[in-house]
Design an enzyme around this catalytic site. Structure first.
Site, short mmCIF file in Angstrom:
data_model
loop_
_atom_site.label_atom_id
_atom_site.label_comp_id
_atom_site.label_asym_id
_atom_site.label_seq_id
_atom_site.Cartn_x
_atom_site.Cartn_y
_atom_site.Cartn_z
N ASP A 54 -5.97 -1.89 -11.98
CA ASP A 54 -4.67 -1.64 -11.35
C ASP A 54 -4.63 -0.14 -11.09
OD1 ASP A 54 -2.01 -0.92 -10.85
OD2 ASP A 54 -1.21 -2.51 -12.13
N ASN A 81 -9.17 0.91 -1.28
CA ASN A 81 -8.55 -0.01 -0.32
C ASN A 81 -7.17 -0.47 -0.76
OD1 ASN A 81 -8.50 -2.47 1.64
ND2 ASN A 81 -8.39 -3.37 -0.41
N SER A 132 -6.96 4.27 5.13
CA SER A 132 -5.66 4.74 5.59
C SER A 132 -5.13 3.70 6.56
CB SER A 132 -5.82 6.13 6.23
OG SER A 132 -4.61 6.59 6.77
N TYR A 146 5.91 4.13 3.74
CA TYR A 146 4.53 3.76 4.03
C TYR A 146 3.81 4.89 4.77
CZ TYR A 146 0.40 1.20 5.58
OH TYR A 146 -0.91 0.81 5.81
N LYS A 150 0.65 7.22 3.72
CA LYS A 150 -0.64 7.25 4.43
C LYS A 150 -0.91 8.63 5.04
CE LYS A 150 -2.23 3.01 3.71
NZ LYS A 150 -3.40 2.77 2.84
N1 LIG Z 1 -3.03 -5.34 7.38
C1 LIG Z 1 -2.77 -4.32 8.16
O1 LIG Z 1 -2.22 -4.49 9.25
C2 LIG Z 1 -3.21 -2.93 7.76
C3 LIG Z 1 -3.29 -1.95 8.75
C4 LIG Z 1 -3.71 -0.68 8.42
C5 LIG Z 1 -4.06 -0.39 7.11
N2 LIG Z 1 -3.98 -1.35 6.15
C6 LIG Z 1 -4.38 -0.98 4.79
O2 LIG Z 1 -5.44 -1.82 4.37
C7 LIG Z 1 -5.46 -1.89 2.94
C8 LIG Z 1 -5.64 -3.34 2.52
O3 LIG Z 1 -4.55 -4.10 2.95
P1 LIG Z 1 -4.72 -5.58 3.51
O4 LIG Z 1 -4.32 -5.56 4.94
O5 LIG Z 1 -6.03 -6.13 3.13
O6 LIG Z 1 -3.51 -6.31 2.73
P2 LIG Z 1 -3.48 -7.37 1.52
O7 LIG Z 1 -4.27 -8.58 1.91
O8 LIG Z 1 -2.06 -7.51 1.18
O9 LIG Z 1 -4.29 -6.64 0.36
C9 LIG Z 1 -3.72 -5.60 -0.42
C10 LIG Z 1 -4.54 -5.48 -1.67
O10 LIG Z 1 -4.06 -4.35 -2.44
C11 LIG Z 1 -3.93 -4.80 -3.77
N3 LIG Z 1 -3.02 -4.01 -4.58
C12 LIG Z 1 -1.68 -3.81 -4.42
N4 LIG Z 1 -1.21 -3.05 -5.41
C13 LIG Z 1 -2.26 -2.77 -6.23
C14 LIG Z 1 -2.43 -2.04 -7.42
N5 LIG Z 1 -1.40 -1.43 -8.04
N6 LIG Z 1 -3.67 -1.95 -7.99
C15 LIG Z 1 -4.71 -2.57 -7.41
N7 LIG Z 1 -4.62 -3.30 -6.29
C16 LIG Z 1 -3.41 -3.39 -5.71
C17 LIG Z 1 -3.49 -6.24 -3.66
O11 LIG Z 1 -3.70 -6.89 -4.90
P3 LIG Z 1 -2.77 -8.08 -5.48
O12 LIG Z 1 -3.38 -9.34 -4.98
O13 LIG Z 1 -2.86 -7.92 -6.96
O14 LIG Z 1 -1.37 -7.85 -4.95
C18 LIG Z 1 -4.42 -6.71 -2.56
O15 LIG Z 1 -5.71 -6.99 -3.08
C19 LIG Z 1 -4.16 -1.24 2.47
O16 LIG Z 1 -4.44 0.07 2.00
C20 LIG Z 1 -3.30 -1.19 3.73
O17 LIG Z 1 -2.38 -0.13 3.71
C21 LIG Z 1 -3.57 -2.62 6.44
#
Ligand SMILES: NC(=O)c1ccc[n+]([C@@H]2O[C@H](COP(=O)([O-])OP(=O)(O)OC[C@H]3O[C@@H](n4cnc5c(N)ncnc54)[C@H](OP(=O)(O)O)[C@@H]3O)[C@@H](O)[C@H]2O)c1
Length: 272
Positions: A54, A81, A132, A146, A150
């Site tokens: 975590d 990530n 990011s 957010y 970032k």
């Molecule tokens: N999806 C988009 O449109 C998008 C666009 C640009 C950037 N991003 C970035 O991409 C990254 C991954 O996001 P995603 O799109 O893959 O979303 P996601 O499927 O919701 O994955 C987020 C991950 O972060 C984990 N997490 C949250 N809080 C945490 C903590 N305290 N310690 C460890 N892990 C934690 C979650 O774990 P749990 O299962 O335990 O909650 C999950 O594995 C993020 O940094 C996000 O800001 C996403």
């Protein structure tokens, strides 16, 4: 000897796709997540250690790094990530949510990075890839938290490149556009207070705008390829835009200039 990557947030989305891609390319993978209790897919893969991490709990960060080193002997790449999006009018957002956003997206990256640096320094090598977002270069309405987090990630990464160079290590920033993950669903932490009438049109427009943007985004497997490219890049390149939408909006931002871009956004969100 195979290279080893440690990835945070591998329970779903980009983190999971990244863990699987590196494994498929012959890497050892330390696949970390907040809860490993129901994980079965990654644990069944060869050369993958699934372990608890975590990012808001420095003891769990230290323990995961130690477990990874114990199993594989070294860490070559850290992929920061784990992250999520807190949105909504600032006035409507509880203190606890403000602090949590920065604890995960910013402080979590700092403590996880800090935990691998003694090892990178001893090896005289290592790469940190910080996930990011286009949202680290441009902002959407109601995204003070957010985008603030970032933008902070971009700034700390940019600054870290110098001290990492001093120990023979590198930092890379990956900037995805929309991705079809849990980000816009269970990971979206949206605060609102309907009593704050002035914001409600913007709330409706923002929610209506963000959903389709996510749905039209890239598959996480495609963005994982960019994470891999960044992780294995041997040049001084810092930023990696990821996805056609990211390239398009960042180009539009550069072409329009600051005020030009802001007025386009205001028009898009009905702000005159
Ligand atoms: N999806 C988009 O449109 C998008 C666009 C640009 C950037 N991003 C970035 O991409 C990254 C991954 O996001 P995603 O799109 O893959 O979303 P996601 O499927 O919701 O994955 C987020 C991950 O972060 C984990 N997490 C949250 N809080 C945490 C903590 N305290 N310690 C460890 N892990 C934690 C979650 O774990 P749990 O299962 O335990 O909650 C999950 O594995 C993020 O940094 C996000 O800001 C996403």
């Amino acid at each position: 000897m195979s290279n080893t990557v440690l990835v945070t947030g591998t329970s779903t989305g980009l983190g999971r796709a990244t863990a699987k891609l590196f494994q498929a390319r012959g890497w050892n993978v330390i696949a970390t997540m907040r809860s490993t209790a129901t994980e079965t897919e990654l644990t069944a893969l060869e050369n993958v250690l699934v372990t608890t991490l975590d990012v808001t709990d420095p003891a769990s960060v230290q323990a995961a790094v130690a477990a990874g080193l114990d199993r594989f002997g070294r860490i070559d790449v850290l992929v920061n990530n784990a992250g999520y999006g807190a949105y909504g009018p600032l006035e409507a957002t509880p203190q606890e949510k403000i602090q949590r956003q920065f604890a995960v997206n910013v402080l979590g990256v700092l403590s996880t990075t800090q935990a691998v640096l003694p090892h990178f320094r001893a090896n005289g090598s290592g790469t940190v890839v910080n996930v990011s977002s286009v949202g680290g270069r441009i902002t959407f309405p109601l995204g003070a938290l957010y985008h603030g987090s970032k933008f902070a990630l971009e700034g700390l990464s940019e600054a870290l490149q110098y001290e990492l160079a001093a120990i023979g290590a590198r930092v890379k920033i990956v900037e995805p556009g929309g991705m079809t993950t849990d980000f816009g669903g269970r990971s979206l932490d949206f605060s609102n207070d309907p009593a704050l009438g002035e914001y409600q049109q913007l709330v409706a427009d923002t929610l209506a705008g963000l959903g389709p943007m996510m749905a039209a985004g890239s598959a996480p497997e495609k963005i994982a390829e960019v994470v891999y490219a960044a992780a294995t890049d041997r040049t001084d390149r810092l930023r990696f835009e990821a996805g056609a939408d990211a390239e398009q909006i960042l180009a539009a931002r550069r072409a329009a200039g600051d005020e030009g871009f802001y007025s386009t956004m205001k028009a898009q969100f009905g702000l005159g």
